[in-house]
Motif scaffolding. Structure first.
Motif, PDB file in Angstrom:
ATOM      1  N   PRO A 139       5.425   9.985  -9.512  1.00  0.00           N
ATOM      2  CA  PRO A 139       5.434   9.080 -10.677  1.00  0.00           C
ATOM      3  C   PRO A 139       6.775   9.077 -11.417  1.00  0.00           C
ATOM      4  N   VAL A 140       7.448  10.234 -11.498  1.00  0.00           N
ATOM      5  CA  VAL A 140       8.722  10.293 -12.223  1.00  0.00           C
ATOM      6  C   VAL A 140       9.790   9.475 -11.502  1.00  0.00           C
ATOM      7  N   LYS A 141       9.881   9.655 -10.220  1.00  0.00           N
ATOM      8  CA  LYS A 141      10.859   8.907  -9.424  1.00  0.00           C
ATOM      9  C   LYS A 141      10.587   7.409  -9.501  1.00  0.00           C
ATOM     10  N   ALA A 142       9.320   7.047  -9.434  1.00  0.00           N
ATOM     11  CA  ALA A 142       8.967   5.631  -9.501  1.00  0.00           C
ATOM     12  C   ALA A 142       9.293   5.043 -10.873  1.00  0.00           C
ATOM     13  N   LEU A 196       0.834  -1.210   0.000  1.00  0.00           N
ATOM     14  CA  LEU A 196       0.000   0.000   0.000  1.00  0.00           C
ATOM     15  C   LEU A 196       0.863   1.252   0.000  1.00  0.00           C
ATOM     16  N   ASP A 197       1.937   1.251   0.800  1.00  0.00           N
ATOM     17  CA  ASP A 197       2.841   2.405   0.811  1.00  0.00           C
ATOM     18  C   ASP A 197       3.504   2.591  -0.549  1.00  0.00           C
ATOM     19  N   MET A 198       3.844   1.493  -1.221  1.00  0.00           N
ATOM     20  CA  MET A 198       4.467   1.591  -2.534  1.00  0.00           C
ATOM     21  C   MET A 198       3.504   2.185  -3.556  1.00  0.00           C
ATOM     22  N   VAL A 199       2.247   1.756  -3.506  1.00  0.00           N
ATOM     23  CA  VAL A 199       1.249   2.303  -4.434  1.00  0.00           C
ATOM     24  C   VAL A 199       1.050   3.790  -4.180  1.00  0.00           C
ATOM     25  N   TYR A 252      13.048   4.420 -11.034  1.00  0.00           N
ATOM     26  CA  TYR A 252      13.408   3.230 -10.271  1.00  0.00           C
ATOM     27  C   TYR A 252      13.005   1.951 -11.007  1.00  0.00           C
ATOM     28  N   MET A 253      11.807   1.950 -11.586  1.00  0.00           N
ATOM     29  CA  MET A 253      11.350   0.760 -12.288  1.00  0.00           C
ATOM     30  C   MET A 253      12.154   0.519 -13.564  1.00  0.00           C
ATOM     31  N   SER A 254      12.588   1.590 -14.221  1.00  0.00           N
ATOM     32  CA  SER A 254      13.429   1.420 -15.412  1.00  0.00           C
ATOM     33  C   SER A 254      14.777   0.822 -15.048  1.00  0.00           C
ATOM     34  N   VAL A 255      15.346   1.308 -13.937  1.00  0.00           N
ATOM     35  CA  VAL A 255      16.638   0.770 -13.501  1.00  0.00           C
ATOM     36  C   VAL A 255      16.502  -0.701 -13.113  1.00  0.00           C
TER      37      VAL A 255
END
Length: 245
Positions: free
Chosen positions: A61-64, A51-54, A67-70
């Motif tokens: 959104p940009v930071k996430a 829930l905290d991640m969502v 991170y997901m691209s890396v």
């Protein structure tokens, strides 16, 4: 007196039996046991973390996305990391490519590198190490089954600071980069041009205008020759003189 004590004990046992809770079933013992309690607490912690991640993704959104691209790139590199068997296949393929060429047109740098790798491989001195996101192929000073004192003594082993000197190739993203770079222009013998002037040893790529000019000249070479008027007169005069004779 004895009858009174026996009667009192009977009534106490009946009362304790009535007050005591009924025995739990096996499912209830498993449900409310220590293992079940630990699993429920662990699931609750993971639920709160998700829930905290969502919430964090919605707020940043940009930071996430970064991170997901890396993480996605790292996972892709991990899956596409080549192993030692693929290195051997690539090495044998490059060796076959060089074997099909004459020694007069074979690139000396490519041939020397491939032959050195084949020599180390045949001696059993090539080793492979997996670093997670990439692979390294390096050589040892001695074979693994060598019984020499230099090979067995730990005090005489190669220092770690000399390890980069022994690295022969780096496997990353499905390629062996050093081997591929050494095989660039493997069919061009640069020693043939060593005695040419400096301005002729290196050629620059043609410009767009030069390419158009070459194409035009090539097309014109297939056309029929056009005879000019003066050339026609000369041909007629030659014919007349031939008839008079």
């Amino acid at each position: 007196m004895a009858l009174r004590l026996v009667t009192r004990r009977m009534f106490c046992a009946v009362g304790e039996a009535a007050i005591a809770p009924p025995s739990k079933s096996r499912w209830e013992k498993l449900k409310y046991g220590k293992a079940a309690t630990w699993i429920r607490s662990l699931a609750s912690d993971y639920k709160e973390a998700c829930l905290d991640m969502v919430v964090g993704i919605r707020e940043h959104p940009v930071k996430a996305s970064v991170y997901m691209s890396v993480l996605g790139g790292a996972f892709t590199c991990f899956l596409t990391k080549p192993d030692y068997s693929s290195f051997e296949v690539s090495l044998l393929e490059r060796s076959n490519q060089l074997a099909l060429l004459s020694s007069w047109i074979r690139n000396a740098s490519s041939d020397c590198h491939v032959q050195n790798l084949l020599k180390l491989r045949n001696e059993g001195r090539l080793c492979h190490v997996n670093l997670g996101l990439l692979s390294l192929v390096y050589f040892n000073e001695h074979t693994p089954d060598s019984k020499l004192y230099e090979a067995q003594c730990s005090s005489l082993s190669v220092l770690w600071r000399e390890f980069p000197r022994r690295v022969m190739d780096v496997g990353f993203a499905g390629h062996w980069w050093i081997l591929d770079s050494k095989m660039t222009n493997y069919d061009v013998n640069e020693d043939e041009f060593a005695y040419l002037p400096v301005h002729m040893q290196r050629t620059s790529p043609p410009t767009a205008q030069g390419v158009e000019t070459n194409e035009r000249l090539h097309r014109e070479s297939w056309l029929a020759l056009k005879v000019e008027a003066e050339e026609k007169e000369m041909i007629e005069m030659d014919k007349g003189s031939t008839v008079e004779k």
